[in-house]
Design an enzyme around this catalytic site. Structure first.
Site, short mmCIF file in Angstrom:
data_model
loop_
_atom_site.label_atom_id
_atom_site.label_comp_id
_atom_site.label_asym_id
_atom_site.label_seq_id
_atom_site.Cartn_x
_atom_site.Cartn_y
_atom_site.Cartn_z
N THR A 334 1.03 -1.19 -0.07
CA THR A 334 0.14 0.05 -0.06
C THR A 334 0.95 1.25 0.09
OG1 THR A 334 -1.59 -1.21 1.49
CG2 THR A 334 -1.79 1.18 1.32
N GLY A 416 0.89 -1.31 5.01
CA GLY A 416 1.12 -2.70 5.73
C GLY A 416 0.06 -3.67 6.05
N GLY A 417 -1.06 -3.70 5.19
CA GLY A 417 -2.05 -4.63 5.46
C GLY A 417 -2.72 -4.43 6.71
#
Length: 526
Positions: A334, A416-417
């Site tokens: 992201t 970072g999910g």
């Protein structure tokens, strides 16, 4: 007004330069963000693309609340091919399940900005230039390219673009993307929503169909960003904002609210780390009920940020012992960016394709990969996040913003999910309650709770410097943990812009290829 009054931060310096290029011309933070979002889709193609999603918080001075924009693509209308499968494919056309919402979000943001006056050709110029002229491949891009080289599902257009010599891209190589430049030129001439109609959309639909995707030209045409009501958590001396469902915004705010209840019990470094980790566990325990499409979440979603639920979650935390934790975190690549313009408008923005290089399916006439966000859906029809037509998936993206009661404002966020709420909490806590500058809060050693990509363990990953400092205490509190190298990309690419009545600060993560810039009005005009 701040002495220094324009700022931009991004995880790639070229995107920061694009944003500052617009701000120096008197453009708004929204216009600068569109310029940077387009540019970073060129130079960080493994982390995001115009085939993905985005979310916005736009804060205008004097407004009651920030403007929130949900540019999340929904699932295709026809999902018949998934009725007989046991798992959703990670890569390839069958992982490309949802629309590409991000450009509709750019359009909605510019429409919501009454001061946005620059021609679209000016806004998109930095992206067009860098796509034509090229850029140097970063280590991050090389690592992602190497990972994709070892996976199935990449289409021939992907191989032609990112493996031109039958091998992955290498750090230091010069890379150009003239096809993507032509897309931006087309949008500059015909408007951003031309992405979803006409010759471009028809070409995308053909590529997706050839790869086995269920997304049709009708699905592409139906893509539409939404202006939504932001979530708000009122803490001691500060109001925190984030995006509502389907994002993790509710988790990010719940973690902060829990910490706010217990912060008086945190004295030492290990107390603060333990508190943030345990608050994360309490919030994430609620995911099966509150993380998913806004029309599918349970009634708990409306209650979770209210005092009774936060109080109960806080009471579940022991400051002397860690709770066990088996959850598996999903990976996520992201980009998060922020801007502040000369009029005080601030933007917190995030854009993604989910996993590195998304589905691995490149649009031949687009020069970009389609997202694989639909991988996060569940095939269990009883699940909140079950796969259904036109439904939005549980989304890791969530940009953050804070308004302090003394007038300070903070735009912050990270990639970072499922690590995003954790890193947001660490950055916010360090600045707000621990007296660190925003630069220190972003750069200081971090941790990540749960499994990350390429790793099956579900423990606490702790950067080496912090592990050496607190390892004994982590053992005492019965945390299951392991050290990882310092400045580790798995910890995300965080950033922040702080606006006060006297000064403006910006921070970019040393774990990224980014840059934070702050300039005064006089400097910008000289």
């Amino acid at each position: 007004m701040s002495q220094f009054n324009i700022a931009f931060t991004a995880p790639h310096k070229t995107a920061t330069e694009a944003g500052m290029f617009i701000l120096r011309q008197g453009g708004t933070a929204t216009e600068a963000m569109v310029a940077a979002a387009a540019t970073i889709s060129v130079v960080y193609p493994h982390m995001n693309s115009i085939g993905g999603d985005s979310f916005w918080l736009i804060d205008n001075l004097g407004a009651d609340a920030p403007i929130a924009i949900d540019a999340c693509g929904a699932a295709a209308a026809d999902l018949a091919q998934y009725q007989s499968v046991k798992a959703i494919a990670d890569r390839g056309g069958r992982s490309a399940i949802t629309q590409a919402g991000t450009i509709s979000g750019w359009h909605a943001a510019l429409q919501a900005d009454n001061n946005a006056k620059l021609p679209l050709a000016t806004v998109l110029k930095p992206a067009i230039d860098v796509a034509k002229q090229g850029f140097e491949v970063t280590q991050s891009l090389q690592m992602a390219a190497e990972k994709l080289f070892a996976t199935e599902g990449r289409n021939q257009a992907f191989k032609d673009l990112y493996e031109p010599n039958d091998r992955p891209l290498r750090q230091g190589e010069h890379f150009t993307n003239p096809t993507l430049a032509r897309v931006f030129e087309h949008l500059a001439e015909h408007g951003l929503m031309a992405f979803y109609s006409g010759e471009l959309a028809a070409s995308f639909a053909r590529d997706l169909a050839a790869a086995g995707s269920s997304i049709t030209i009708e699905d592409i045409a139906a893509t539409q960003a939404q202006v939504v009501t932001p979530l708000k958590a009122s803490l001691d001396g500060v109001d925190c904002y984030n995006l509502p469902a389907p994002t993790q915004g509710v988790h990010s705010l719940a973690i902060l609210a829990i910490i706010d209840r217990l912060k008086s019990r945190a004295i030492s470094d290990i107390d603060w780390m333990h508190l943030v980790v345990e608050a994360t566990k309490q919030s994430f325990n609620l995911r099966p009920q509150i993380w998913g499409d806004p029309n599918a979440v349970t009634e708990l979603y409306e209650q979770v940020l209210q005092a009774p639920v936060i109080d109960q979650l806080a009471q579940n935390i022991s400051m002397s012992k860690a709770e066990p934790w088996p959850f598996n975190a999903a990976p996520g690549d992201t980009v998060w960016l922020a801007a502040r313009d000369k009029n005080g408008q601030m933007v917190s923005f995030i854009q993604s394709i989910y996993w590195e290089f998304g589905s691995g399916v490149v649009m031949r006439d687009g020069g970009f990969v389609w997202n694989n966000r639909g991988v996060s859906f569940s095939l269990d029809p009883r699940a909140v996040n079950s796969l259904q037509p036109h439904k939005k998936p549980a989304h890791t993206l969530n940009p953050a913003f804070a308004r302090y009661h003394d007038g300070r404002r903070l735009a912050y966020g990270t990639m970072g999910g499922e690590g995003q709420p954790q890193t947001q909490a660490k950055v916010f806590t360090d600045y707000t309650w621990r007296g660190k500058s925003v630069v220190e809060a972003v750069a200081s050693p971090r941790w990540l709770l749960g499994r990350t990509w390429g790793d099956s363990s579900t423990d606490l990953k702790v950067e080496q410097q912090l592990a050496e400092q607190l390892g004994f205490e982590l053992d005492r509190l019965r945390h299951k943990w392991q050290p990882v190298p310092d400045n580790n990309e798995m910890m995300g690419h965080a950033g922040a812009i702080l606006d006060t009545q006297t000064h403006l600060e910006a921070a970019s993560d040393p774990r990224s290829d980014g840059q934070a810039s702050v300039e005064s009005a006089a400097e910008a005009q000289s």
